[in-house]
Design an enzyme around this catalytic site. Sequence first.
Site, PDB file in Angstrom:
ATOM      1  N   LYS A 105       0.376  -1.577   0.018  1.00 36.76           N
ATOM      2  CA  LYS A 105      -0.097  -0.039   0.249  1.00 36.76           C
ATOM      3  C   LYS A 105       0.722   1.674   0.003  1.00 36.76           C
ATOM      4  CE  LYS A 105      -4.192  -1.950   2.369  1.00 36.76           C
ATOM      5  NZ  LYS A 105      -4.912  -1.901   3.801  1.00 36.76           N
TER       6      LYS A 105
ATOM      7  N   TYR B  32     -12.424  -2.435  -3.222  1.00 32.19           N
ATOM      8  CA  TYR B  32     -13.089  -2.016  -1.891  1.00 32.19           C
ATOM      9  C   TYR B  32     -14.515  -2.423  -2.063  1.00 32.19           C
ATOM     10  CZ  TYR B  32      -8.230  -1.459  -0.108  1.00 32.19           C
ATOM     11  OH  TYR B  32      -6.768  -1.826   0.135  1.00 32.19           O
TER      12      TYR B  32
ATOM     13  N   PHE C 208     -15.831   3.889   6.667  1.00 32.75           N
ATOM     14  CA  PHE C 208     -14.483   4.006   6.930  1.00 32.75           C
ATOM     15  C   PHE C 208     -14.097   4.514   5.220  1.00 32.75           C
ATOM     16  CE2 PHE C 208     -15.259  -0.451   7.426  1.00 32.75           C
ATOM     17  CZ  PHE C 208     -14.311  -1.289   6.368  1.00 32.75           C
TER      18      PHE C 208
ATOM     19  N   ARG D 256      -2.315 -14.768   3.965  1.00 34.49           N
ATOM     20  CA  ARG D 256      -2.824 -14.454   5.534  1.00 34.49           C
ATOM     21  C   ARG D 256      -2.359 -14.294   6.479  1.00 34.49           C
ATOM     22  NH1 ARG D 256      -6.402  -9.861   3.640  1.00 34.49           N
ATOM     23  NH2 ARG D 256      -7.195 -10.850   5.848  1.00 34.49           N
TER      24      ARG D 256
ATOM     25  N   THR E 175      -4.914  -7.086  10.429  1.00 32.79           N
ATOM     26  CA  THR E 175      -5.451  -6.063  10.167  1.00 32.79           C
ATOM     27  C   THR E 175      -5.485  -4.410  10.317  1.00 32.79           C
ATOM     28  OG1 THR E 175      -7.573  -6.792   8.611  1.00 32.79           O
ATOM     29  CG2 THR E 175      -7.800  -4.121   9.019  1.00 32.79           C
TER      30      THR E 175
ATOM     31  N   ARG F  60       2.777  -6.550   9.208  1.00 32.77           N
ATOM     32  CA  ARG F  60       1.944  -5.607   9.661  1.00 32.77           C
ATOM     33  C   ARG F  60       2.052  -5.589  11.045  1.00 32.77           C
ATOM     34  NH1 ARG F  60      -4.490  -7.044   7.356  1.00 32.77           N
ATOM     35  NH2 ARG F  60      -4.018  -5.722   5.216  1.00 32.77           N
TER      36      ARG F  60
ATOM     37  N   ASN G 202      -1.829   0.127   6.798  1.00 31.16           N
ATOM     38  CA  ASN G 202      -0.858  -1.072   7.449  1.00 31.16           C
ATOM     39  C   ASN G 202      -0.424  -2.059   6.605  1.00 31.16           C
ATOM     40  OD1 ASN G 202      -2.607  -2.375   6.220  1.00 31.16           O
ATOM     41  ND2 ASN G 202      -4.180  -2.637   7.501  1.00 31.16           N
TER      42      ASN G 202
ATOM     43  N   HIS H 280      -1.675  -5.196   1.554  1.00 31.96           N
ATOM     44  CA  HIS H 280      -2.623  -6.228   1.860  1.00 31.96           C
ATOM     45  C   HIS H 280      -2.455  -7.769   1.033  1.00 31.96           C
ATOM     46  CE1 HIS H 280      -7.741  -6.921   0.051  1.00 31.96           C
ATOM     47  NE2 HIS H 280      -6.892  -6.982  -1.846  1.00 31.96           N
TER      48      HIS H 280
ATOM     49  N   GLU I 177      -9.198  -9.889  -7.976  1.00 30.55           N
ATOM     50  CA  GLU I 177      -8.311  -8.752  -7.658  1.00 30.55           C
ATOM     51  C   GLU I 177      -6.870  -8.717  -8.809  1.00 30.55           C
ATOM     52  OE1 GLU I 177      -7.484  -9.035  -3.480  1.00 30.55           O
ATOM     53  OE2 GLU I 177     -10.176  -7.817  -2.336  1.00 30.55           O
TER      54      GLU I 177
END
Length: 140
Positions: free
Chosen positions: A11, A51, A59, A87, A93, A104, A114, A117, A128
Amino acid sequence: MVLQRTFVMIKPDGVRRGLIGEIIGRLERKGLKIVAMKMTRIDKQIAHKLYEEHVGKPFFNDLVEYIGSGPVVCMVIEGDEVVKVMRTMIGATDPKEALPGTVRGDLAMSKGENVIHASDAEEKAKKEMSLFFSPSEIIG
């Protein structure tokens, strides 16, 4: 062995903080294979598609704004049960809840920024990946 592909994105805060090499190194040391990679900027239309499950949540607009705030590094990663592996590697998250040793847990500063993704399911990974890569851009 269940060979899969998944979508991973460093990100804007991860790019801004110079964490690209650190994150890619972790993926490679784990034995995962990068089969596509590019640096890009995400426009609002793509951010909405990425998203879409969060549309209407308080948010959502901040998330769209943040993800378009700077360049990102998008990747397709291949490996044995790679969706689950990624993951686990990225951690919770909220970095305050992410275990040490996860991306993270070690590198992220806040829930809003964070660092990384990763798709949370095979079907979502396919969607995606298709937002950022054509089939001809995926090698292997």
